[in-house]
Write an enzyme that holds these catalytic residues in place. Structure first.
Site: not given
Lengths: 335, 335
Positions: B58, B220
């Site tokens: 991320h 996700h």
């Protein structure tokens, strides 16, 4: 074509409106013209102006570097297309504070043609100009024809050096000379994994296989030097750095800045993994890296891939690189 | 799978090595552990520690926010997987300067479970801890079950507020309280155009049609609230802001910060085009925007799409947001 836009026709204007909505306290439109941006940061009186121009689709290049200690103005055209000579002339006039204007831009025919006309026009009004072209892409021509090379991510370093030199109140000759010296020491090379889509074309700029990588690809999808089977990050770093070092050898004790530039669609993790290997290669040569630049500095919209730029520093260039700079998309704190 | 990596197994370690090669003067590995990063910036003596942890993939979340006026430490696991409680406990110990540590992280089961264990462990050693969870994603649960919401890009604002509060020498209770107040005022919602590929899985996390967009997608690849035919940038902005305002109404005179966050594969131009519309919607409501954040702050590797976060400010929160902050990936100059 899946892009987050309103229409291909309004792509450039909507982007510029977004910049003004967000950063209108720092950068301004020239005469409400949605193709010309000028700095709104307080500037030193009598400073040499530094401007650029080029096609859209490469943010933060070019508009993102209008700021303090960087560019004073930038004109943009449609995606991958030069703005007109008239826009460039308007920008030069706005950025001249009596000491002349450096026109610093990538070596593309349209930009060169239009900047030449714009400079001729303003010189009739007694505005002094100098042109310095960025030709850092080693993949775009062999060393014997280095003058034909294209400008890519290395132009960001050139903007930084020219902006800092102007900020130090150097005169136009001096700003042009130190920027040209910097560019003699800047080399880049990129690799692409996927094409980008020009909004008005609506289809990819080129095709590349699912297991292939193109070495030396230009930022508009210009053909590279070879297409290979997909490589590891370390192999990509070795290939790009190897080609750069063939063109600009480095030796023990040299100092450089390194830029690993994401072309738009490549994650920061992958950029860092490539930087790791570039760092290892240069450390092995006992070359010292100063102020690494890792991130998206010059993109081709959603193109996946990255470029490596090496900028060989002397003491003067290091000091100019370290000088304070600020724009909505670039802040120098890497001292 | 076309990624610029060396191998799926070394993805996280190679990334961390890249960070240390580039920024080892600013951030450090804890005990040569390639999963725990701590700040190398000079810190105020006796400051409350602020730490986070979570899965990799991320960037700049989470490692990119270890710095000054931000996080003191960060532990990361494999891609999209929590680091162990033992790593978290090591990090908490390293970041405790005698006044306790705030554990600030996204509301995911693995992270919650491991942080709870880590806090129990260090409390036996008389290290005070507080946990504050980020639950800003309005798409992930309805208002009646807001406690189940996931943490997404809004955590960047929470890191900034907690870091600034700790830097002002607030005590642990106070840092936790003002961070919780901030989070009560933070809402996010995203939209995805393409999936990402977890290196070890080697295939996309989900499928989405060539002319479709998924509204409310998690970072996700968690399912969103609906799949729609591709929309314009303005429609996407209206949809995301509309859902946020249903959950957190704004009125004339309110001040907010707005983040338009690229998920990894979406060009800056497109983020600016969406920001333009968000700005128009909020301006129409006579809501004032302070310190816009436009760029890639919390990504899902190469996922295309973006999220909008709105952070409603009071005077205290505005001052903390404006406080100086610096890390390799975040510099506050947007004053």
């Amino acid at each position: 074509m899946k892009k987050i836009i309103n229409s291909a026709d309004t792509f450039v204007r909507d982007t510029m409106e977004g910049i003004i909505c967000a950063y209108g306290d720092k950068v301004k439109l020239l005469h409400e013209d949605f193709q010309v941006l000028v700095s709104g940061y307080p500037a030193r009186e009598g400073k040499v102006g530094v401007v650029t121009a080029g096609g859209s689709g490469h943010l933060p290049v070019f508009l993102g570097y209008v700021g303090k200690g960087l560019l004073d103005g930038c004109a943009v055209g449609e995606v991958f297309a030069s703005p007109s000579a008239a826009k460039m002339a308007d920008m030069i006039r706005a950025c001249d504070k009596g000491r002349g204007v450096l026109c610093l831009y990538g070596n593309y025919n349209g930009d060169r043609f239009n900047f030449t006309m714009a400079c001729e026009e303003v010189e009739l009004e007694d505005i002094q100009t100098k042109m310095v072209l960025v030709k850092d892409d080693v993949a775009s021509s062999d060393p014997e024809h280095a003058d034909k090379r294209r400008g890519v991510a290395g132009m960001v370093y050139a903007f930084k050096i020219a902006g800092a030199a102007a900020d130090k109140m150097m005169n136009l000759e001096e700003v042009a000379a130190v920027t040209a010296k910097a560019l003699n020491n800047i080399r880049s090379m990129g690799a692409a994994l996927s094409p980008c889509i020009v909004p008005k074309a609506g289809k990819p700029t080129f095709a590349i296989g699912e297991d292939e990588i193109e070495i030396g690809m230009g930022i508009h999808g210009e053909a590279g030097i070879e297409v290979r089977k997909m490589m590891t990050a370390d192999e990509i770093a070795e290939t790009l750095v190897g080609e750069i070092l063939k063109d600009m050898p480095l030796k023990e004790g040299d100092q450089v800045s390194v830029m690993v530039n994401g072309l738009g669609g490549t994650p920061l993790e992958e950029q860092l993994i490539v930087y790791r290997k570039v760092h290892q290669i240069l450390s092995h040569l006992r070359v010292r890296i100063r102020m690494p630049h890792i991130g998206e500095y010059a993109t081709s919209m959603e193109m996946a891939g990255l470029s490596v730029t090496i900028f060989k520093l002397d003491q003067e260039l290091l000091e100019l690189l370290k000088a304070p700079a600020e724009s909505p998309f670039y802040t120098n704190t890497n001292k």
